[in-house]
Design an enzyme around this catalytic site. Structure first.
Site, PDB file in Angstrom:
ATOM      1  N   LYS A 177      31.085  44.315  67.222  1.00  0.00           N
ATOM      2  CA  LYS A 177      31.202  44.954  65.903  1.00  0.00           C
ATOM      3  C   LYS A 177      30.643  44.061  64.787  1.00  0.00           C
ATOM      4  O   LYS A 177      31.324  43.705  63.836  1.00  0.00           O
ATOM      5  CB  LYS A 177      32.660  45.317  65.606  1.00  0.00           C
TER       6      LYS A 177
ATOM      7  N   ASP B  48      30.748  44.679  72.679  1.00  0.00           N
ATOM      8  CA  ASP B  48      31.510  45.280  71.583  1.00  0.00           C
ATOM      9  C   ASP B  48      32.012  44.189  70.641  1.00  0.00           C
ATOM     10  O   ASP B  48      33.196  43.848  70.618  1.00  0.00           O
ATOM     11  CB  ASP B  48      32.682  46.082  72.164  1.00  0.00           C
TER      12      ASP B  48
ATOM     13  N   LYS C 149      32.727  47.043  79.211  1.00  0.00           N
ATOM     14  CA  LYS C 149      32.736  46.620  77.814  1.00  0.00           C
ATOM     15  C   LYS C 149      33.443  45.284  77.665  1.00  0.00           C
ATOM     16  O   LYS C 149      34.552  45.100  78.156  1.00  0.00           O
ATOM     17  CB  LYS C 149      33.438  47.660  76.932  1.00  0.00           C
TER      18      LYS C 149
ATOM     19  N   ASP D 276      27.829  41.682  58.760  1.00  0.00           N
ATOM     20  CA  ASP D 276      27.438  40.500  57.993  1.00  0.00           C
ATOM     21  C   ASP D 276      26.205  40.871  57.179  1.00  0.00           C
ATOM     22  O   ASP D 276      25.838  42.045  57.104  1.00  0.00           O
ATOM     23  CB  ASP D 276      27.162  39.335  58.952  1.00  0.00           C
TER      24      ASP D 276
ATOM     25  N   THR E 292      40.029  53.377  65.526  1.00  0.00           N
ATOM     26  CA  THR E 292      41.004  54.362  65.985  1.00  0.00           C
ATOM     27  C   THR E 292      42.445  53.910  65.783  1.00  0.00           C
ATOM     28  O   THR E 292      43.370  54.685  65.971  1.00  0.00           O
ATOM     29  CB  THR E 292      40.783  54.704  67.475  1.00  0.00           C
TER      30      THR E 292
ATOM     31  N   ARG F 152      43.374  50.143  79.589  1.00  0.00           N
ATOM     32  CA  ARG F 152      44.552  50.051  80.447  1.00  0.00           C
ATOM     33  C   ARG F 152      44.707  51.179  81.461  1.00  0.00           C
ATOM     34  O   ARG F 152      45.197  50.927  82.570  1.00  0.00           O
ATOM     35  CB  ARG F 152      45.795  49.927  79.557  1.00  0.00           C
TER      36      ARG F 152
END
Length: 245
Positions: free
Chosen positions: A73, A71, A44, A76, A130, A222
């Protein structure tokens, strides 16, 4: 039934893991990716890395055989989002996302834009980030719970013709029940150990918890990118997923 055992999952998914490449530049990204194998994960690229390195890095990863989740997002007016999704599809990305809060017309335009692509990407709607909590929704004038807002947006995403949603694994079980087995649930905030979490993800789960709840894809940053042995982590999660089928 876990979505990993559906025909959709068997044909589209070699592994549930999507590794979030949260690096600052192309060189560090490519150095890390050289340690991985396309059979172990998808990749990603988010806003920071794409802004820094652009299309060339994305195409380099695709050319190495990795399935790529772009990714960005998109949010518009319908035509702008549709054109952006069409360009992403032409790049050969495996998955691309838009904000569900952009509304039905925007999402339907995006779905129409990629429908006839040579390699049609999965088109995913982002529900509630999240990092957000109920008080964050309240500040936006949304007076319902996170769970209610996620379900409302996810139903809108599905009825607009998209393939799935990005959501917390905490919302996966009710979404799976409401939206069926073939609707993809992409869940960030996956941690090998949820104790003492210090980062910006609030609604987190372990891989086992997320898969049991009905997640289709697990976004892991991570826990993989900062691991001493990233391949060992990926093999562990993939073995877990296989055992849960």
């Amino acid at each position: 039934m876990n979505p990993l055992i559906t025909d959709f999952a068997r044909t589209e998914q070699r592994t549930p893991v999507i590794v979030a490449l949260d690096f600052a530049d192309a060189d560090s990204t490519l150095a890390f990716v050289r340690r991985l194998e396309p059979s172990l994960c998808q990749l990603k690229i988010g806003k920071e890395l794409f802004t820094a390195s652009g299309r060339s890095l994305a195409e380099s990863l695709i050319n190495q055989g990795f399935k790529l989740f772009l990714d960005l997002k998109y949010h518009d007016i319908p035509n702008t989002v549709a054109q952006a999704c069409r360009v992403a599809a032409d790049m050969g990305v495996w998955m691309v996302d838009v904000h569900a809060s952009g509304g039905r017309r925007m999402m339907e335009a995006a779905a129409e834009a990629v429908a006839n692509s040579v390699q049609k990407p999965l088109l995913i709607g982002v529900t509630v980030l999240t990092s957000m909590a109920k008080e964050d929704l309240a500040e936006l004038g949304i007076g319902i719970s996170i769970e209610e807002q996620v379900l409302r947006l996810a139903k809108l995403v599905q009825s607009s013709g998209l393939d799935g949603v990005v959501c917390s694994a905490h919302e996966a079980a009710p979404l799976r029940d409401a939206l069926g087995q073939e609707f993809a649930l992409v869940t960030p905030g996956i941690r090998l150990d949820t104790a003492g979490n210090k980062d910006d993800q609030r609604r987190i789960m372990t891989p086992a918890q997320a898969l049991a709840a009905g997640s289709t894809y697990l976004v892991m940053g991570r826990p993989v990118t900062q691991a001493a042995d990233p391949v060992a982590v990926l093999r562990e999660v993939n073995t877990l997923a296989a055992e849960m089928v």
